[in-house]
Design a protein around this motif. Structure first.
Motif, PDB file in Angstrom:
ATOM      1  N   SER A 112      19.914  51.064  63.874  1.00 55.62           N
ATOM      2  CA  SER A 112      21.138  51.419  64.597  1.00 55.62           C
ATOM      3  C   SER A 112      21.746  50.218  65.311  1.00 55.62           C
ATOM      4  CB  SER A 112      20.852  52.538  65.608  1.00 55.62           C
ATOM      5  OG  SER A 112      20.115  52.062  66.720  1.00 55.62           O
ATOM      6  N   CYS A 113      20.935  49.200  65.559  1.00 52.57           N
ATOM      7  CA  CYS A 113      21.432  47.981  66.198  1.00 52.57           C
ATOM      8  C   CYS A 113      22.014  46.992  65.194  1.00 52.57           C
ATOM      9  CB  CYS A 113      20.310  47.301  66.976  1.00 52.57           C
ATOM     10  SG  CYS A 113      19.674  48.253  68.370  1.00 52.57           S
ATOM     11  N   LYS A 139      22.002  39.166  61.571  1.00 54.81           N
ATOM     12  CA  LYS A 139      21.373  39.651  62.804  1.00 54.81           C
ATOM     13  C   LYS A 139      19.854  39.752  62.579  1.00 54.81           C
ATOM     14  CE  LYS A 139      23.358  42.505  65.591  1.00 54.81           C
ATOM     15  NZ  LYS A 139      23.965  43.707  66.235  1.00 54.81           N
ATOM     16  N   LYS A 168      16.822  49.762  72.071  1.00 56.88           N
ATOM     17  CA  LYS A 168      18.202  49.598  71.598  1.00 56.88           C
ATOM     18  C   LYS A 168      19.026  48.808  72.605  1.00 56.88           C
ATOM     19  CE  LYS A 168      22.174  52.186  69.835  1.00 56.88           C
ATOM     20  NZ  LYS A 168      22.664  53.531  69.426  1.00 56.88           N
ATOM     21  N   LYS A 169      18.910  49.149  73.868  1.00 52.20           N
ATOM     22  CA  LYS A 169      19.663  48.442  74.899  1.00 52.20           C
ATOM     23  C   LYS A 169      19.289  46.964  74.934  1.00 52.20           C
ATOM     24  CE  LYS A 169      20.353  52.443  77.945  1.00 52.20           C
ATOM     25  NZ  LYS A 169      20.086  53.034  79.285  1.00 52.20           N
ATOM     26  N   ILE A 182      17.940  45.023  72.430  1.00 52.11           N
ATOM     27  CA  ILE A 182      18.416  44.310  71.242  1.00 52.11           C
ATOM     28  C   ILE A 182      19.900  44.013  71.362  1.00 52.11           C
ATOM     29  CG2 ILE A 182      18.811  44.505  68.754  1.00 52.11           C
ATOM     30  CD1 ILE A 182      16.196  46.144  68.611  1.00 52.11           C
ATOM     31  N   ASN A 183      20.664  45.014  71.754  1.00 48.77           N
ATOM     32  CA  ASN A 183      22.109  44.819  71.901  1.00 48.77           C
ATOM     33  C   ASN A 183      22.429  43.809  72.999  1.00 48.77           C
ATOM     34  OD1 ASN A 183      22.702  46.640  69.850  1.00 48.77           O
ATOM     35  ND2 ASN A 183      22.872  48.383  71.244  1.00 48.77           N
ATOM     36  N   SER A 204      20.562  41.268  73.900  1.00 45.36           N
ATOM     37  CA  SER A 204      20.239  39.931  73.401  1.00 45.36           C
ATOM     38  C   SER A 204      21.440  39.321  72.682  1.00 45.36           C
ATOM     39  CB  SER A 204      19.032  39.993  72.457  1.00 45.36           C
ATOM     40  OG  SER A 204      18.777  38.730  71.867  1.00 45.36           O
ATOM     41  N   PHE A 205      22.056  40.089  71.786  1.00 40.94           N
ATOM     42  CA  PHE A 205      23.201  39.563  71.041  1.00 40.94           C
ATOM     43  C   PHE A 205      24.448  39.466  71.913  1.00 40.94           C
ATOM     44  CE2 PHE A 205      20.535  41.085  67.507  1.00 40.94           C
ATOM     45  CZ  PHE A 205      20.531  39.938  66.723  1.00 40.94           C
ATOM     46  N   ARG A 206      24.616  40.396  72.814  1.00 38.04           N
ATOM     47  CA  ARG A 206      25.802  40.368  73.674  1.00 38.04           C
ATOM     48  C   ARG A 206      25.747  39.209  74.663  1.00 38.04           C
ATOM     49  NH1 ARG A 206      25.408  45.204  75.186  1.00 38.04           N
ATOM     50  NH2 ARG A 206      24.560  44.922  77.298  1.00 38.04           N
TER      51      ARG A 206
END
Length: 375
Positions: A14-15, A63, A139-140, A142-143, A145-147
């Motif tokens: 989902s990420c 990713k 999920k929070k 992983i998101n 990290s990229f953000r």
């Protein structure tokens, strides 16, 4: 297979994760078993090599994430600082947290218990996952990290997998193999400097992605040919070709790495990974001066070995030597399927060239913009 492991995989999907770089741990063997069917998996032999490959993949538009044992974070701290934190490159790390819960191996305890404090000191954000009620934090994280363009560690407690279904170990048999190598080595005397060699191949390097080794090699490349498709390394010795591998696997344009004997000998794991993954668009040029040139010409073991033969032993088939600019350009112009390894013999002399007037983030961002724009 246990439902918790499947839920973690679904969260990762989902990420938008595409590539998972892995090293095994007994505590997450059920989770690791699900990775190949859900993502592109790149098995590793050393964690730092995976950090470099992941950085290249990210800059190519992919990713990636690491899935390792928590001990591997200790192996990777310098790389995470000198590469990811310096260039603002994200990397989610899902780590099996050893040494803190029902740990049977004494060697895991000392580092495992101190890991949160170590991550705090390194300013690497982390989150601990101890129960299924915490899964949404994966999920929070992983998101985030990229953000936020940062490495971020998700510590997965063994408690998370209780109860779990019994693990079915995959069965395989080592097959009979044959290797036939006829190899007569001759390492010619060095006659040209690295800068002379780089200048001689400028026509080939133009508009290709080029990763240059740490220190003076990067400054020499900048002096000979600055272009937005160059990635100048400012730290992380040993990872030039690892980053190049990731860039090659993440897009179709040819990637050239200007590596060195000291770097290759610090991380020969990259040769194994390149031979395993076989990126057809990767060319490794190993400039061999028998010395750590950027730190005062301390001799390396390359004075007593043949690095081309080392590349062949790891499984890279297309190899060649070059000791002049014209030989190096001819080797590059020779059409053959990669990955390629060119053993380039050079003098242990550095050019007097200025520093690169670009920040690490500028180097990264202009490369990523060029890849998205041109390729």
């Amino acid at each position: 297979m246990a439902s918790v492991e499947r839920e973690v995989v679904n969260i990762m999907k989902s990420c938008g994760l595409e590539v998972i770089l892995t090293l095994p741990c007994d505590k997450i063997k059920n989770l690791l078993a699900l990775i190949p069917s859900s993502f592109k998996e790149i098995p590793l032999t050393r964690e730092e090599n995976g950090v470099g490959i992941a950085a290249g993949l990210y800059m190519a538009g992919k990713k990636p994430a690491l899935m390792i044992q928590s001990t591997g974070i200790g192996n990777s701290l310098n790389v995470l600082a000198s590469l990811n934190q310096t260039y603002n490159i994200p990397l989610p790390i899902l780590a099996s947290w050893r040494g803190v819960y029902k740990e049977a191996i004494p060697a895991q305890v000392f580092f495992g218990k101190r890991l949160p404090a170590i991550l705090d000191a390194a300013e690497i954000p982390y989150v601990a996952i101890g129960s299924t009620g915490d899964l949404e934090l994966i999920k929070k994280s992983i998101n985030l990290s990229f953000r936020s363009n940062t490495p971020l560690v998700v510590l997965l407690s063994p408690r998370l997998w209780e109860p779990t279904e019994k693990y079915s170990s995959p069965e395989f048999t080592m097959k009979e193999r044959h290797y036939d190598i006829t190899y007569h080595s001759h390492i010619p005397e060095a006659t040209h400097t690295r800068l002379e060699m780089i200048k001689g191949i400028v026509p080939y390097l133009k508009d290709r992605i080029v990763v240059s080794n740490i220190g003076i090699p990067s400054k020499e490349l900048y002096a000979a040919l600055d272009q937005d498709t160059n990635f100048y390394m400012l730290g992380s010795l040993g990872l030039a070709s690892s980053i190049g591998q990731g860039l090659a696997m993440g897009q179709e344009k040819e990637v050239i790495t200007l590596d060195g004997d000291g770097s290759i000998l610090m991380n020969p794991n990259v040769l194994a990974s390149v031979a395993q993954e076989k990126p057809k668009n990767l060319t490794i040029i190993c400039f061999d001066n028998g010395a750590h040139g950027s730190t005062g010409n301390q001799q390396t073991f390359a004075n007593r070995m043949d690095l081309e033969l080392l590349a062949k032993a790891y499984g890279i088939e297309n190899t060649v030597k070059a000791s002049t600019p014209s030989e190096l350009l001819k080797a590059l112009d020779t059409k053959c399927e990669g990955p390629r390894f060119i053993h380039a013999i050079i003098l242990a002399k550095n050019a007097d060239v200025p520093n690169i007037p670009l920040s690490p983030v500028q180097i990264k961002e202009r490369l990523m913009a060029a890849i998205s724009r041109k390729f």
